[in-house]
Design an enzyme around this catalytic site. Structure first.
Site, PDB file in Angstrom:
ATOM      1  N   ASN A  96       0.878  -0.883  -0.274  1.00 39.30           N
ATOM      2  CA  ASN A  96       0.003  -0.116   0.004  1.00 39.30           C
ATOM      3  C   ASN A  96       0.742   1.008  -0.097  1.00 39.30           C
ATOM      4  O   ASN A  96       0.941   2.331  -0.520  1.00 39.30           O
ATOM      5  CB  ASN A  96      -0.895   0.153   1.042  1.00 39.30           C
ATOM      6  CG  ASN A  96      -2.931  -0.789   0.867  1.00 39.30           C
ATOM      7  OD1 ASN A  96      -2.872  -0.360  -0.015  1.00 39.30           O
ATOM      8  ND2 ASN A  96      -2.412  -1.917   2.151  1.00 39.30           N
ATOM      9  N   MET A 152       0.272  -2.764  12.384  1.00 35.66           N
ATOM     10  CA  MET A 152      -0.336  -3.533  12.781  1.00 35.66           C
ATOM     11  C   MET A 152       0.055  -3.499  14.359  1.00 35.66           C
ATOM     12  O   MET A 152       0.263  -4.855  15.373  1.00 35.66           O
ATOM     13  CB  MET A 152       0.121  -5.319  12.463  1.00 35.66           C
ATOM     14  CG  MET A 152       0.194  -5.520  10.952  1.00 35.66           C
ATOM     15  SD  MET A 152      -1.760  -5.519  10.835  1.00 35.66           S
ATOM     16  CE  MET A 152      -1.484  -6.301   9.509  1.00 35.66           C
ATOM     17  N   ILE A 188      -2.088  -1.170  17.627  1.00 39.85           N
ATOM     18  CA  ILE A 188      -3.072  -0.942  18.186  1.00 39.85           C
ATOM     19  C   ILE A 188      -2.895   0.807  18.652  1.00 39.85           C
ATOM     20  O   ILE A 188      -2.026   0.824  19.402  1.00 39.85           O
ATOM     21  CB  ILE A 188      -4.116  -0.841  19.252  1.00 39.85           C
ATOM     22  CG1 ILE A 188      -4.764  -2.708  18.123  1.00 39.85           C
ATOM     23  CG2 ILE A 188      -5.063  -0.499  19.484  1.00 39.85           C
ATOM     24  CD1 ILE A 188      -5.673  -3.948  19.157  1.00 39.85           C
ATOM     25  N   ASN A 216      -6.915   4.987   7.840  1.00 40.06           N
ATOM     26  CA  ASN A 216      -6.208   3.361   7.906  1.00 40.06           C
ATOM     27  C   ASN A 216      -7.366   2.654   6.563  1.00 40.06           C
ATOM     28  O   ASN A 216      -8.072   2.659   5.923  1.00 40.06           O
ATOM     29  CB  ASN A 216      -7.019   3.133   8.880  1.00 40.06           C
ATOM     30  CG  ASN A 216      -6.347   1.062   9.350  1.00 40.06           C
ATOM     31  OD1 ASN A 216      -5.550   0.759   9.150  1.00 40.06           O
ATOM     32  ND2 ASN A 216      -7.202   0.131   9.622  1.00 40.06           N
ATOM     33  N   HIS A 249      -8.209  -1.074   5.724  1.00 44.72           N
ATOM     34  CA  HIS A 249      -8.634  -2.674   6.186  1.00 44.72           C
ATOM     35  C   HIS A 249      -9.217  -3.592   5.011  1.00 44.72           C
ATOM     36  O   HIS A 249      -9.754  -2.987   4.214  1.00 44.72           O
ATOM     37  CB  HIS A 249      -9.759  -2.618   7.580  1.00 44.72           C
ATOM     38  CG  HIS A 249     -10.296  -4.033   7.846  1.00 44.72           C
ATOM     39  ND1 HIS A 249      -8.868  -4.071   9.218  1.00 44.72           N
ATOM     40  CD2 HIS A 249     -11.310  -4.643   7.901  1.00 44.72           C
ATOM     41  CE1 HIS A 249      -9.304  -5.611   9.012  1.00 44.72           C
ATOM     42  NE2 HIS A 249     -10.899  -5.432   8.840  1.00 44.72           N
TER      43      HIS A 249
HETATM   44  C1  GAR Z   1      -2.908  -5.467   3.551  1.00 49.18           C
HETATM   45  O1  GAR Z   1      -4.176  -6.150   3.690  1.00 49.18           O
HETATM   46  C2  GAR Z   1      -3.765  -4.421   4.742  1.00 49.18           C
HETATM   47  O2  GAR Z   1      -5.044  -3.804   4.388  1.00 49.18           O
HETATM   48  C3  GAR Z   1      -3.910  -4.951   5.928  1.00 49.18           C
HETATM   49  O3  GAR Z   1      -2.415  -5.466   6.324  1.00 49.18           O
HETATM   50  C4  GAR Z   1      -2.071  -6.005   5.216  1.00 49.18           C
HETATM   51  C5  GAR Z   1      -0.302  -4.688   4.607  1.00 49.18           C
HETATM   52  O4  GAR Z   1      -0.260  -4.954   3.256  1.00 49.18           O
HETATM   53  N1  GAR Z   1      -4.586  -4.497   6.987  1.00 49.18           N
HETATM   54  C6  GAR Z   1      -4.752  -4.837   8.389  1.00 49.18           C
HETATM   55  O5  GAR Z   1      -5.089  -6.002   7.973  1.00 49.18           O
HETATM   56  C7  GAR Z   1      -4.937  -4.221   9.359  1.00 49.18           C
HETATM   57  N2  GAR Z   1      -6.187  -4.146  10.503  1.00 49.18           N
HETATM   58  P1  GAR Z   1       1.487  -4.085   2.741  1.00 49.18           P
HETATM   59  O6  GAR Z   1       2.130  -3.933   4.261  1.00 49.18           O
HETATM   60  O7  GAR Z   1       1.408  -5.323   1.618  1.00 49.18           O
HETATM   61  O8  GAR Z   1       0.753  -2.781   2.311  1.00 49.18           O
END
Ligand code: GAR
Length: 220
Positions: free
Chosen positions: A18, A94, A96, A111, A113
């Site tokens: 992201n 990750m 809170i 954020n 999700h």
């Molecule tokens: C993503 O899928 C994001 O939506 C999720 O972690 C992944 C991070 O991927 N976030 C959560 O679950 C937060 N509760 P990335 O490091 O490749 O962006």
């Protein structure tokens, strides 16, 4: 881009796809912002490397070096403030956040999700959706409030769950949309178009409702 673009602070813990989508949107000129700093709570996060490849300051701030969550967050918050960050983007962060941090940067934290909130908050939103047996899941960009995965929703994208999906295939399909809607939500913020009214986020000057994204895929 204007002379005073919005400065972003991106908080990460892992691979940073992201973050990459945000960097790419800025480099393409689709997002009028600049990333002032990327901060990770994990030393090995690949996201840090992605940032450095683009000449972006990337810091590991070890939570274990501090006595409490608040102390760690205070240091993170000070770094963000020193760099003039106007919006904090959680991108696979990750941890809170405590009410202290959320209040300090009220309505300046977003954020993403990997589920259609309020369904399946917390960890492994994609697996939760599969286990529950929903036929549609997706992703949500929202402002952060004091409850986990709970604040006012900015954009959601709906993604089908297919018969033969496992956690990996569903996650990959959702991720494609995460990469579209996160930069778009940040751009709306950068343009000053987001207005929070209670739980609802109004998008000012919207030509139509493009903030609910459903298949077939988005253009562009
Ligand atoms: C993503 O899928 C994001 O939506 C999720 O972690 C992944 C991070 O991927 N976030 C959560 O679950 C937060 N509760 P990335 O490091 O490749 O962006």
């Amino acid at each position: 881009m204007g002379s005073n673009p919005l400065k972003l602070g991106v908080l990460v813990s892992g691979r940073g796809s992201n973050l990459q989508a945000i960097i790419d949107a800025i480099e393409r000129g689709d997002l009028e912002a600049q990333i002032a700093v990327v901060i990770s709570d994990k030393e090995q996060a690949y996201a840090l490397e992605r940032a450095r490849k683009h000449g972006i300051e990337a810091l590991f701030i070890d939570p274990r070096a501090y006595k409490s969550r608040e102390e760690h967050e205070k240091v993170v918050g000070d770094y963000l403030e020193e760099r003039g960050v106007g919006l904090i983007c959680l991108a696979g962060y990750m941890r809170i956040l405590s009410p202290y941090f959320v209040k300090r940067f009220q309505w300046r934290i977003m954020n993403i999700h990997p589920a259609l909130l309020p369904s399946f908050p917390g960890l492994h939103g994609q697996k939760q959706a599969l286990d529950y047996g929903v036929k549609i899941s997706g992703c949500t960009v929202h402002f952060v409030d004091e409850e986990t995965d709970h604040g006012p929703i900015i954009i959601q994208a709906a993604v089908p769950v297919l018969e033969d999906d496992d956690e990996d295939t569903l996650s990959a399909r959702i991720l494609e949309y995460e990469h579209k809607i996160y930069p778009r939500a940040i751009q709306l913020f950068a343009q000053g178009r987001l207005e929070i009214q209670g739980r609802r986020v109004r998008v000012k000057g919207a030509p139509g409702n493009t903030w609910a994204v459903v298949n077939p895929p988005l253009e562009g």
